[in-house]
Design a protein around this motif. Structure first.
Motif, mmCIF file in Angstrom:
data_model
loop_
_atom_site.group_PDB
_atom_site.id
_atom_site.type_symbol
_atom_site.label_atom_id
_atom_site.label_comp_id
_atom_site.label_asym_id
_atom_site.label_seq_id
_atom_site.Cartn_x
_atom_site.Cartn_y
_atom_site.Cartn_z
ATOM 1 N N UNK A 60 0.940 -1.275 -0.019
ATOM 2 C CA UNK A 60 -0.104 0.012 0.218
ATOM 3 C C UNK A 60 0.736 1.200 -0.049
ATOM 4 N N UNK A 61 0.856 1.935 -1.001
ATOM 5 C CA UNK A 61 1.809 3.077 -1.111
ATOM 6 C C UNK A 61 0.961 4.520 -0.646
ATOM 7 N N UNK A 62 1.596 5.199 0.131
ATOM 8 C CA UNK A 62 1.228 6.429 0.712
ATOM 9 C C UNK A 62 0.530 7.262 0.041
ATOM 10 N N UNK A 95 2.843 -1.398 4.421
ATOM 11 C CA UNK A 95 2.463 -0.120 4.255
ATOM 12 C C UNK A 95 3.938 0.666 4.396
ATOM 13 N N UNK A 96 3.831 1.483 2.804
ATOM 14 C CA UNK A 96 5.072 2.077 2.491
ATOM 15 C C UNK A 96 4.662 3.739 2.361
ATOM 16 N N UNK A 97 5.177 4.652 3.197
ATOM 17 C CA UNK A 97 4.897 5.806 3.043
ATOM 18 C C UNK A 97 6.202 6.782 3.540
ATOM 19 N N UNK A 98 6.019 7.856 3.769
ATOM 20 C CA UNK A 98 6.961 9.047 4.203
ATOM 21 C C UNK A 98 6.869 9.461 5.534
ATOM 22 N N UNK A 99 8.045 9.122 5.923
ATOM 23 C CA UNK A 99 8.333 9.629 7.699
ATOM 24 C C UNK A 99 9.531 10.445 7.582
ATOM 25 N N UNK A 100 9.905 11.208 6.385
ATOM 26 C CA UNK A 100 11.172 11.952 6.684
ATOM 27 C C UNK A 100 11.213 13.143 7.494
ATOM 28 N N UNK A 107 3.345 5.879 7.398
ATOM 29 C CA UNK A 107 3.183 4.520 7.861
ATOM 30 C C UNK A 107 2.293 4.129 9.013
ATOM 31 N N UNK A 108 2.544 5.034 10.071
ATOM 32 C CA UNK A 108 1.893 4.820 11.275
ATOM 33 C C UNK A 108 0.429 5.106 11.199
ATOM 34 N N UNK A 109 0.240 6.374 10.565
ATOM 35 C CA UNK A 109 -1.220 6.806 10.358
ATOM 36 C C UNK A 109 -2.065 5.633 9.618
ATOM 37 N N UNK A 110 -1.339 5.148 8.683
ATOM 38 C CA UNK A 110 -1.988 3.663 7.894
ATOM 39 C C UNK A 110 -2.478 2.824 8.554
ATOM 40 N N UNK A 111 -1.274 2.405 9.525
ATOM 41 C CA UNK A 111 -1.471 1.159 10.512
ATOM 42 C C UNK A 111 -2.612 1.583 11.422
ATOM 43 N N UNK A 112 -2.798 2.711 11.973
ATOM 44 C CA UNK A 112 -3.821 3.047 12.851
ATOM 45 C C UNK A 112 -5.050 3.020 12.249
ATOM 46 N N UNK A 113 -5.025 3.429 10.760
ATOM 47 C CA UNK A 113 -6.548 3.357 10.452
ATOM 48 C C UNK A 113 -7.155 1.905 10.084
ATOM 49 N N UNK A 114 -5.991 1.081 9.848
ATOM 50 C CA UNK A 114 -6.412 -0.278 9.484
ATOM 51 C C UNK A 114 -6.527 -1.002 10.837
ATOM 52 N N UNK A 115 -5.789 -0.699 11.812
ATOM 53 C CA UNK A 115 -6.099 -1.276 13.262
ATOM 54 C C UNK A 115 -7.631 -0.989 13.592
ATOM 55 N N UNK A 131 9.508 6.999 -0.007
ATOM 56 C CA UNK A 131 9.223 8.347 -0.219
ATOM 57 C C UNK A 131 8.838 8.682 -1.547
ATOM 58 N N UNK A 132 9.044 7.772 -2.598
ATOM 59 C CA UNK A 132 8.308 7.712 -3.731
ATOM 60 C C UNK A 132 7.909 6.535 -4.266
ATOM 61 N N UNK A 133 7.117 6.201 -5.365
ATOM 62 C CA UNK A 133 6.848 4.708 -5.822
ATOM 63 C C UNK A 133 7.984 4.008 -6.128
ATOM 64 N N UNK A 134 8.979 4.600 -6.658
ATOM 65 C CA UNK A 134 10.113 3.488 -7.047
ATOM 66 C C UNK A 134 10.767 3.129 -5.824
#
Length: 234
Positions: A60-62, A95-100, A107-115, A131-134
């Motif tokens: 799942x992409x951010x 869950x792959x996303x930006x935490x820069x 990713x944490x927001x994605x996990x909490x939503x699914x939880x 940080x990006x799709x690649x």
């Protein structure tokens, strides 16, 4: 003062140059569409789940946050991923996303939503450097050890996402949300941006072979989930 008109030869060269530029601009989009055409489906209508093969994990992409909550587009991606998990199409959710930044954690927001929607923590793996799709695709293969994934995104993004993941060495199927029905304005804006994003993706994947911003170290959390008995796609 007499105006100097360009010669027919100059006009012809200008026209030819514009044609060449147009072809070059469209080539990455053509590459993405043709490479992914047999490996994607829209999450719409009856029976779409039946067209999705079993794979090891849903990647799942951010897609942004409102404060600490997923955007509407990201929420829809997460809903689709939850459906795939409950249908037994995937064993894990990557869950792959930006935490820069410390104050921005996809990713944490994605996990909490699914939880909050009943998906157990034990099947969720967080990639904080997508940080990006690649980067997400390369890290799924090289850092988390995935081999077969179902990438979850919006339809306008699906050709690029599927193609990049396949180029990164993943056996990939894509499931996309038809966001044009729910969010037409943002969808058309993002779809227009795909022309430029796909050009960058083509350069990263096929010309430069770019490494992700953070190429490691190796993670074993996904491998542990997939090592459990009865893991689909294992």
């Amino acid at each position: 003062m007499r105006k100097v008109r360009p010669s027919r030869k100059a006009l012809r060269r200008t026209y030819q140059g514009l044609v060449v530029l147009s072809v070059l601009a469209l080539a990455p989009m053509t590459w993405a569409w043709l490479s992914s055409s047999e490996h994607r489906v829209a999450a719409e209508g009856a029976g779409w789940l039946g067209r999705v093969p079993e794979t090891q994990a849903a990647l799942v992409l951010g897609a942004g946050l409102y404060g600490d909550q997923p955007t509407l587009m990201l929420a829809r991606r997460l809903d689709i991923a939850a459906e795939l998990y409950r249908a037994g199409k995937v064993r894990a959710l990557l869950l792959s996303g930006d935490n820069s930044r410390e104050d921005y954690d996809e990713p944490t927001a994605m996990r909490d939503y699914l939880r909050a929607r009943g998906v157990p923590d034990a099947v969720m793996v967080l990639d904080y450097a997508g940080f990006d799709t690649w980067d997400s695709c390369v890290r799924a293969r090289q850092v988390f050890g995935a081999e077969r994934v179902t990438v979850v995104t919006q339809e306008f993004h699906m050709p690029r996402a599927v193609t990049l993941c396949r180029t990164a060495g993943l056996e990939t199927f894509g499931v996309g949300d038809d966001s044009a029905r729910r969010l037409p304005g943002p969808t058309y804006v993002y779809a227009t941006r795909e022309l430029f994003a796909t050009a960058k993706a083509f350069a990263d994947a096929k010309i430069l072979g770019s490494d992700p911003v953070f190429p490691g170290p190796r993670e074993v959390s996904l491998t542990r989930i997939l090592g459990q008995p009865g893991a689909p796609g294992a």
